[in-house]
Motif scaffolding. Structure first.
Motif, short mmCIF file in Angstrom:
data_model
loop_
_atom_site.label_atom_id
_atom_site.label_comp_id
_atom_site.label_asym_id
_atom_site.label_seq_id
_atom_site.Cartn_x
_atom_site.Cartn_y
_atom_site.Cartn_z
N THR A 63 0.83 -1.04 0.15
CA THR A 63 -0.08 -0.26 0.09
C THR A 63 0.83 1.01 0.13
N GLN A 64 1.84 1.23 0.99
CA GLN A 64 2.79 2.46 0.89
C GLN A 64 3.51 2.50 -0.38
N ARG A 65 4.01 1.45 -1.09
CA ARG A 65 4.79 1.54 -2.33
C ARG A 65 3.65 2.15 -3.34
N GLU A 66 2.57 1.65 -3.43
CA GLU A 66 1.57 2.32 -4.60
C GLU A 66 1.18 3.82 -4.13
N ALA A 67 1.16 4.17 -3.11
CA ALA A 67 0.77 5.60 -2.58
C ALA A 67 1.76 6.49 -2.83
N THR A 68 2.98 6.11 -2.64
CA THR A 68 4.35 6.83 -2.95
C THR A 68 4.43 7.08 -4.63
N ALA A 69 4.10 5.88 -5.22
CA ALA A 69 4.37 5.88 -6.76
C ALA A 69 3.15 6.89 -7.46
N GLN A 70 1.95 7.03 -6.80
CA GLN A 70 0.96 7.56 -7.25
C GLN A 70 1.40 9.16 -6.79
N LEU A 71 1.90 9.53 -5.95
CA LEU A 71 2.04 10.89 -5.27
C LEU A 71 3.35 11.40 -6.39
N ILE A 94 4.56 15.96 2.97
CA ILE A 94 5.74 16.04 3.00
C ILE A 94 6.31 15.30 4.04
N SER A 95 5.78 15.38 5.23
CA SER A 95 6.42 14.91 6.47
C SER A 95 6.38 13.21 6.38
N MET A 96 5.19 12.81 5.77
CA MET A 96 5.01 11.32 5.56
C MET A 96 6.02 10.70 4.66
N LEU A 97 6.42 11.49 3.43
CA LEU A 97 7.32 11.05 2.38
C LEU A 97 8.57 11.16 3.05
N VAL A 98 8.89 12.06 3.84
CA VAL A 98 10.29 12.30 4.49
C VAL A 98 10.48 11.11 5.44
N ASN A 99 9.46 10.75 6.02
CA ASN A 99 9.49 9.50 7.01
C ASN A 99 9.98 8.10 6.27
N LEU A 100 9.51 8.11 5.02
CA LEU A 100 9.38 6.94 4.22
C LEU A 100 10.77 6.90 3.40
N LEU A 101 11.63 7.84 3.45
CA LEU A 101 13.08 7.89 2.97
C LEU A 101 13.95 6.76 3.53
N ARG A 102 13.43 6.53 4.98
CA ARG A 102 14.10 5.23 5.78
C ARG A 102 13.43 4.14 5.50
N SER A 103 12.56 3.97 4.67
CA SER A 103 11.66 2.72 4.39
C SER A 103 12.68 1.26 3.88
N PRO A 104 12.58 0.44 4.48
CA PRO A 104 13.25 -0.68 4.10
C PRO A 104 13.09 -1.37 2.62
N ASP A 105 12.03 -0.88 2.17
CA ASP A 105 11.63 -1.25 0.84
C ASP A 105 12.33 -0.25 -0.25
N LYS A 138 11.96 0.28 -3.49
CA LYS A 138 11.03 0.94 -4.28
C LYS A 138 10.09 2.10 -3.67
N THR A 139 9.83 1.74 -2.56
CA THR A 139 9.17 2.76 -1.60
C THR A 139 9.99 4.17 -1.27
N THR A 189 18.69 2.83 -4.22
CA THR A 189 18.98 2.42 -5.48
C THR A 189 19.71 3.51 -6.37
N PRO A 190 20.48 3.06 -7.56
CA PRO A 190 21.12 4.17 -8.20
C PRO A 190 20.23 5.38 -8.46
N GLU A 191 18.82 4.96 -8.89
CA GLU A 191 18.05 6.33 -9.18
C GLU A 191 17.55 6.89 -8.20
N ALA A 192 17.44 6.08 -6.97
CA ALA A 192 17.08 6.80 -5.63
C ALA A 192 18.37 7.96 -5.39
N LYS A 193 19.48 7.32 -5.57
CA LYS A 193 20.82 8.37 -5.24
C LYS A 193 20.71 9.50 -5.99
#
Length: 538
Positions: free
Chosen positions: A287-295, A315-326, A328-329, A367-371
């Motif tokens: 669910t988190q992965r799909e929500a971040t993809a849509q945003l 914004i604050s929610m997305l910042v928190n997910l920068l430490r997601s173990p997934d 793609k998220t 990932t390379p793209e995330a970096k």
């Protein structure tokens, strides 16, 4: 750009027609007065679209090379396009935003990127105009920026709030809306309504400030719209500078006001975003992965979406997910933040959400793209001066230098651009040198890397401190700098000459090495044919 050939074909006939009307003794309508015809005549005479295209492309190259175009270039573009007032520049920016949005939705990536670069130029024109206006102010003390109308650039006397939450001088925002522009000039957000609400708080603050500083409030009806100063223009007579369109005859290039359907679309987007923000809180990784993809996707294409997403607390929610173990998220979250940071208000909001350290985490683990996108986000945030300090002191420089040396080609470009911006703040220069950036920058001055101008721009900044000069000498940077002076682009030559000047004026040993590398002939050639700044450095 696309109408140059047509313009050249109709220019001479247009001149003939206007000249005939001007010289005729026919009874003409009031709007075709002698002064009006003279205005048209001079404007047509100065239509030089081929030359303008060349100047714009040169300015874009300077911008891409992380070195902004000169004031003279910006003034030349503004003159050729008749963008002389602040309102005209802002109207142009809004029109370009719409063109970019259309190109993105049609997936015309190259066109969208080109329009984005032109938006950058128009933004620089606006910033330059603000500086000129401030330099011309009669106030004995600097006027706080929040007290000035973003349209008139004057101290506000009747401040009102529009639907986007921004405050303007009533007379100027009414004029803006009267042109059919139902868009906030500052945020580019579509206005849900055109009601103007008096901002009594700001009005009281301005009154108190004026009383404390013995400043008289201007008459808003006599306030002239900010224009480019003649000091920055060609040495021609005032009558030859065709800067302003007459506002009562000016027809904006923007579509008319959005109707009920557009407002419904915005309401639908807000509902969608609120649902996605709730999904970000889910314990389900999918669910988190799909929500971040849509945003991420929503923030990519539309300025209104970027504002809505921020206002819904994403914004604050997305910042928190920068430490997601997934992975793609995490990648989706950092890319969404990058897209959101295109809006200047969001830059501040992202930094205030303590995003810098999580962005560094992505630089180190993503990932390379995330970096790549983390580096690009840090660059975007570093446009704000305070963030240059925060990013430098938060430990971002080491990971950026690592990306510069070991990242993908795109990652290296993003890292070099971020490091260039950070190196503008003096305290960061030593950190960049100590992190080992000079070795990588010298390696990237190989033309095959396609990054010569970006690398030499950073080196020119680092050469202003002793540690930087020492490192350039140790990493064999002098021979490649001399080579750039001889064979590089105009901007590359300019920055290489600046770096060599620092090396030579601060060390006899480096001066000898520069001479041994055969720098004299290319420097002499540069002194005769280079850009004004390059000739100054030589």
């Amino acid at each position: 750009m696309q109408v140059e050939s047509l313009i050249s074909k109709i220019r001479n006939p247009s001149l003939d027609i206007v000249q005939f009307l001007k010289c005729s003794h026919l009874h003409l309508p009031d709007e075709l007065s002698s002064a009006s015809l003279e205005h048209c005549l001079q404007k047509i005479k100065h239509v030089g679209y081929e030359q303008t295209s060349s100047v714009i492309r040169e300015a874009i190259r300077d911008q891409v090379d992380s070195v902004g175009p000169s004031s003279e270039i910006l003034a030349k573009i503004a003159e050729n396009l008749s963008l002389g007032s602040n309102q005209e520049i802002l109207i142009e920016a809004v029109a370009l935003e719409k063109l970019k949005e259309n190109a993105e939705q049609a997936e015309k990536t190259a066109e969208a990127e080109f329009v984005d670069q032109i938006i950058g130029l128009v933004t620089r024109m606006h910033e330059r105009l603000v500086l000129i206006k401030h330099s011309q102010t009669c106030s004995p003390v600097p006027i706080p920026a929040d007290f000035c109308c973003p349209l008139s650039l004057e101290l506000m006397t009747d401040p009102v709030i529009v639907a986007s939450g921004q405050t303007y001088e009533r007379a100027f925002i009414k004029k803006w809306i009267g042109l059919g522009l139902i868009v906030c000039p500052k945020t580019r957000q579509t206005l849900a309504h055109t009601n103007l609400i008096p901002n009594y708080t700001v009005k009281a603050l301005i009154a108190n400030w004026c009383e404390s500083n013995n400043v008289k409030l201007p008459d808003p009806m006599k306030s002239r719209e900010a224009e480019f100063s003649p000091r920055f223009m060609d040495p021609r007579s005032r009558s030859q500078r065709i800067w302003r369109r007459q506002s009562e005859r000016f027809i904006p290039r923007i579509i008319s006001s959005p109707g009920i359907e557009n407002k419904a679309d915005l309401s639908g987007t807000e509902t969608q975003v609120k649902k996605l923000v709730e999904d970000l809180k889910s314990t389900s990784v999918d669910t988190q992965r799909e929500a971040t993809a849509q945003l991420r996707l929503l923030a990519k294409h539309n300025m209104d979406n970027r504002i809505i997403i921020a206002n819904c607390g994403a914004i604050s929610m997305l910042v928190n997910l920068l430490r997601s173990p997934d992975a793609k998220t995490q990648e989706n979250a950092v890319t969404a933040l990058l897209n959101l940071s295109i809006n200047d208000n969001n830059k501040t909001a992202i930094a205030n959400a303590n995003a810098i350290e999580p962005l560094i985490h992505v630089l180190e683990t993503g990932t390379p793209e995330a970096k790549e996108n983390s580096a690009a986000t840090l660059f975007s945030l570093s446009v704000i001066e305070d963030n240059k300090v925060k990013i430098g002191r938060s430990g971002a420089i080491g990971p950026l230098v690592n990306l510069l040396g070991n990242g993908t080609p795109r990652g290296k470009k993003d890292a070099s651009t971020a490091l260039f911006n950070l190196s503008i703040f003096h305290e960061n220069k030593a950190r960049i040198v100590q992190a080992g950036a000079v070795r990588h920058l010298v390696e990237l001055m190989d033309p095959a890397a396609g990054m010569v101008d970006k690398a030499v721009a950073v080196l020119a900044n680092l050469a202003t401190i002793p540690e930087g000069r020492t490192s350039i000498g140790q990493e064999q940077g002098i021979p490649v700098l001399v080579e750039v002076v001889e064979l590089g682009s105009a901007r590359g030559k300019e920055n290489a000459a600046a770096a060599l000047l620092q090396l030579c004026t601060n060390s006899n040993r480096f001066c000898s090495l520069v001479l041994q590398e055969g720098a004299v002939p290319p420097l002499v050639a540069l002194s005769q044919s280079g850009t004004p700044r390059a000739r100054e450095k030589v």
